[in-house]
Scaffold this motif. Structure first.
Motif, PDB file in Angstrom:
ATOM      1  N   GLU A  62      48.456  36.606  41.814  1.00  0.00           N
ATOM      2  CA  GLU A  62      47.260  37.388  41.507  1.00  0.00           C
ATOM      3  C   GLU A  62      47.005  37.542  40.021  1.00  0.00           C
ATOM      4  O   GLU A  62      45.855  37.516  39.579  1.00  0.00           O
ATOM      5  CB  GLU A  62      47.298  38.758  42.194  1.00  0.00           C
ATOM      6  N   SER A  63      48.052  37.697  39.216  1.00  0.00           N
ATOM      7  CA  SER A  63      47.844  37.821  37.776  1.00  0.00           C
ATOM      8  C   SER A  63      47.351  36.512  37.174  1.00  0.00           C
ATOM      9  O   SER A  63      46.424  36.496  36.348  1.00  0.00           O
ATOM     10  CB  SER A  63      49.138  38.260  37.086  1.00  0.00           C
ATOM     11  N   ALA A  64      47.943  35.402  37.602  1.00  0.00           N
ATOM     12  CA  ALA A  64      47.586  34.108  37.046  1.00  0.00           C
ATOM     13  C   ALA A  64      46.175  33.685  37.439  1.00  0.00           C
ATOM     14  O   ALA A  64      45.484  33.002  36.668  1.00  0.00           O
ATOM     15  CB  ALA A  64      48.594  33.053  37.503  1.00  0.00           C
ATOM     16  N   ARG A  65      45.722  34.073  38.636  1.00  0.00           N
ATOM     17  CA  ARG A  65      44.427  33.630  39.137  1.00  0.00           C
ATOM     18  C   ARG A  65      43.289  34.582  38.795  1.00  0.00           C
ATOM     19  O   ARG A  65      42.125  34.253  39.048  1.00  0.00           O
ATOM     20  CB  ARG A  65      44.488  33.452  40.657  1.00  0.00           C
ATOM     21  N   ALA A  66      43.599  35.742  38.262  1.00  0.00           N
ATOM     22  CA  ALA A  66      42.563  36.742  38.024  1.00  0.00           C
ATOM     23  C   ALA A  66      41.440  36.197  37.147  1.00  0.00           C
ATOM     24  O   ALA A  66      40.251  36.308  37.487  1.00  0.00           O
ATOM     25  CB  ALA A  66      43.167  37.996  37.404  1.00  0.00           C
ATOM     26  N   ASP A  67      41.775  35.623  36.021  1.00  0.00           N
ATOM     27  CA  ASP A  67      40.730  35.144  35.116  1.00  0.00           C
ATOM     28  C   ASP A  67      39.953  33.972  35.698  1.00  0.00           C
ATOM     29  O   ASP A  67      38.748  33.835  35.452  1.00  0.00           O
ATOM     30  CB  ASP A  67      41.333  34.776  33.757  1.00  0.00           C
ATOM     31  N   GLU A  68      40.622  33.127  36.469  1.00  0.00           N
ATOM     32  CA  GLU A  68      39.927  32.021  37.133  1.00  0.00           C
ATOM     33  C   GLU A  68      38.824  32.556  38.045  1.00  0.00           C
ATOM     34  O   GLU A  68      37.691  32.052  38.057  1.00  0.00           O
ATOM     35  CB  GLU A  68      40.925  31.198  37.942  1.00  0.00           C
ATOM     36  N   PRO A  73      47.287  42.976  47.255  1.00  0.00           N
ATOM     37  CA  PRO A  73      46.655  42.456  46.036  1.00  0.00           C
ATOM     38  C   PRO A  73      45.258  43.041  45.822  1.00  0.00           C
ATOM     39  O   PRO A  73      44.557  43.363  46.777  1.00  0.00           O
ATOM     40  CB  PRO A  73      46.583  40.954  46.307  1.00  0.00           C
ATOM     41  N   GLY A  74      44.870  43.151  44.564  1.00  0.00           N
ATOM     42  CA  GLY A  74      43.537  43.663  44.233  1.00  0.00           C
ATOM     43  C   GLY A  74      43.527  44.464  42.950  1.00  0.00           C
ATOM     44  O   GLY A  74      42.594  44.368  42.150  1.00  0.00           O
ATOM     45  N   TYR A  75      44.568  45.256  42.742  1.00  0.00           N
ATOM     46  CA  TYR A  75      44.598  46.147  41.579  1.00  0.00           C
ATOM     47  C   TYR A  75      44.513  45.384  40.262  1.00  0.00           C
ATOM     48  O   TYR A  75      43.747  45.745  39.363  1.00  0.00           O
ATOM     49  CB  TYR A  75      45.871  46.994  41.619  1.00  0.00           C
ATOM     50  N   ARG A  76      45.277  44.306  40.139  1.00  0.00           N
ATOM     51  CA  ARG A  76      45.339  43.589  38.864  1.00  0.00           C
ATOM     52  C   ARG A  76      44.008  42.950  38.496  1.00  0.00           C
ATOM     53  O   ARG A  76      43.603  42.952  37.332  1.00  0.00           O
ATOM     54  CB  ARG A  76      46.463  42.545  38.904  1.00  0.00           C
ATOM     55  N   ILE A  77      43.305  42.380  39.475  1.00  0.00           N
ATOM     56  CA  ILE A  77      42.033  41.751  39.147  1.00  0.00           C
ATOM     57  C   ILE A  77      40.966  42.794  38.811  1.00  0.00           C
ATOM     58  O   ILE A  77      40.091  42.553  37.993  1.00  0.00           O
ATOM     59  CB  ILE A  77      41.560  40.814  40.284  1.00  0.00           C
ATOM     60  N   VAL A  78      41.073  43.969  39.423  1.00  0.00           N
ATOM     61  CA  VAL A  78      40.129  45.036  39.087  1.00  0.00           C
ATOM     62  C   VAL A  78      40.328  45.487  37.644  1.00  0.00           C
ATOM     63  O   VAL A  78      39.357  45.637  36.888  1.00  0.00           O
ATOM     64  CB  VAL A  78      40.282  46.230  40.057  1.00  0.00           C
ATOM     65  N   THR A  79      41.577  45.703  37.251  1.00  0.00           N
ATOM     66  CA  THR A  79      41.830  46.137  35.875  1.00  0.00           C
ATOM     67  C   THR A  79      41.398  45.068  34.877  1.00  0.00           C
ATOM     68  O   THR A  79      40.863  45.370  33.811  1.00  0.00           O
ATOM     69  CB  THR A  79      43.310  46.475  35.656  1.00  0.00           C
ATOM     70  N   ARG A  80      41.608  43.794  35.238  1.00  0.00           N
ATOM     71  CA  ARG A  80      41.190  42.715  34.343  1.00  0.00           C
ATOM     72  C   ARG A  80      39.668  42.631  34.266  1.00  0.00           C
ATOM     73  O   ARG A  80      39.103  42.372  33.186  1.00  0.00           O
ATOM     74  CB  ARG A  80      41.783  41.385  34.832  1.00  0.00           C
ATOM     75  N   ALA A  81      38.978  42.844  35.382  1.00  0.00           N
ATOM     76  CA  ALA A  81      37.515  42.831  35.374  1.00  0.00           C
ATOM     77  C   ALA A  81      36.965  43.936  34.485  1.00  0.00           C
ATOM     78  O   ALA A  81      35.991  43.741  33.744  1.00  0.00           O
ATOM     79  CB  ALA A  81      36.986  42.991  36.806  1.00  0.00           C
ATOM     80  N   ILE A  82      37.595  45.100  34.548  1.00  0.00           N
ATOM     81  CA  ILE A  82      37.165  46.218  33.697  1.00  0.00           C
ATOM     82  C   ILE A  82      37.364  45.863  32.229  1.00  0.00           C
ATOM     83  O   ILE A  82      36.495  46.133  31.383  1.00  0.00           O
ATOM     84  CB  ILE A  82      37.931  47.497  34.078  1.00  0.00           C
ATOM     85  N   GLU A  83      38.488  45.227  31.911  1.00  0.00           N
ATOM     86  CA  GLU A  83      38.746  44.807  30.530  1.00  0.00           C
ATOM     87  C   GLU A  83      37.678  43.829  30.042  1.00  0.00           C
ATOM     88  O   GLU A  83      37.283  43.866  28.875  1.00  0.00           O
ATOM     89  CB  GLU A  83      40.127  44.147  30.433  1.00  0.00           C
ATOM     90  N   ARG A  84      37.196  42.970  30.932  1.00  0.00           N
ATOM     91  CA  ARG A  84      36.198  41.964  30.559  1.00  0.00           C
ATOM     92  C   ARG A  84      34.774  42.471  30.704  1.00  0.00           C
ATOM     93  O   ARG A  84      33.821  41.743  30.406  1.00  0.00           O
ATOM     94  CB  ARG A  84      36.402  40.708  31.409  1.00  0.00           C
ATOM     95  N   GLY A  85      34.624  43.709  31.170  1.00  0.00           N
ATOM     96  CA  GLY A  85      33.288  44.279  31.297  1.00  0.00           C
ATOM     97  C   GLY A  85      32.479  43.694  32.427  1.00  0.00           C
ATOM     98  O   GLY A  85      31.244  43.664  32.374  1.00  0.00           O
TER      99      GLY A  85
END
Length: 286
Positions: free
Chosen positions: A63-69, A94-106
């Protein structure tokens, strides 16, 4: 175009619990990120629909590796749907990490609400629902599990846990040690499925029943919060422990029962009782 990251709840048992919105999103999403792609295709088959977009795996190991993809798709205007095997993404899934990354990217994040094992178990448990907390899976190692429950002994809110059927009996026994044998609880098994069962009773009773019956399936354990009581001082609790020990009860057993009744950590009370226990004098010599 504005892309979207959508977390969608999937059925925890009964396929008819799939919402019309989930059905539509499975067809319309550009990418479906599934915890298990085989289960996603099986769900789609039971819903008599075919996923319209690309289906890729998205689980705890990638999930961490694929979040930005996945978020690159959102940034380019696409819709990415996150689904897990059952229930809401990010709740012990799974889900928390991609949400936090999405928030970081706006980037925008939304949800298609759906079934939740936590809320379903809470609702059918018969225990207070006005205030509750979700504690996930208890630690597997006995020492860590005991310490975790000691810290929760005084928790006033109703507590919801997930547990494996292979460990539920020892977990309930550890809860009884920390919270008291008679603390009300419920084992909620196979919720919304054919063999759904809710077993209610005191923790010790439930531990013995779980061990005897070897329960199977997906299990939630709901435990009542600590009852309101007049707060006793440490000195008063220590005095009670020592009185029981002087009457012949083992110190550890006295500490366990007094700590559970008072809703205080057993380890702290045991240390205080040891410090207050009169030291034995030297042996007489002839």
């Amino acid at each position: 175009m504005t892309g979207r990251l959508i977390l969608a709840g999937t059925p925890i048992g009964d396929v008819d619990d799939a919402s019309p919105r989930l059905r539509r999103l499975l067809v319309e999403a550009d990418v479906i990120a599934a915890e298990d792609t085989r289960r996603l295709h099986a769900l789609a088959g039971r819903l008599e629909l075919k996923p319209g977009g690309r289906v890729i795996s998205y689980h705890e190991h990638n999930e961490s590796a694929r979040a930005d993809e996945l978020l690159d798709v959102v940034a380019d205007g696409g819709t990415v749907l996150i689904v897990t095997d059952a229930g809401m993404p990010s709740v012990s899934d799974p889900g928390y990490r991609i949400v936090t990354r999405a928030i970081e990217r706006g980037l925008p994040v939304t949800s298609a609400p759906g079934p939740s094992a936590v809320l379903t178990a809470l609702a059918v448990s018969g225990l207070p629902t006005d205030r509750f907390c979700f504690e996930g899976f208890p630690p597997r190692k006995p020492g860590e599990r005991a310490r975790a429950f000691e810290l929760l002994a005084g928790e006033r809110r109703t507590m919801v846990f997930f547990e494996s059927p292979h460990r539920v009996d020892v977990t309930l026994a550890a809860m009884a040690d920390a919270f008291g044998d008679d603390r009300p609880a419920a084992i909620c098994r196979e919720l919304t499925k054919t063999y759904e069962e809710v077993i209610r009773g005191g923790l010790r009773e439930l531990a013995e029943r779980a061990g005897a019956e070897q329960l199977r399936g997906e299990i939630c354990v709901v435990v009542a919060g600590a009852p309101e009581r007049v707060t006793a001082t440490t000195a008063e609790l220590v005095a009670e422990v020592l009185t029981r020990a002087d009457a012949g009860e083992r110190l550890k057993e006295a500490v366990a029962e007094v700590a559970a009744a008072a809703g205080v950590p057993k380890r702290d009370l045991y240390a205080a009782a040891l410090a207050a226990k009169p030291a034995k004098g030297p042996r007489a010599t002839s």
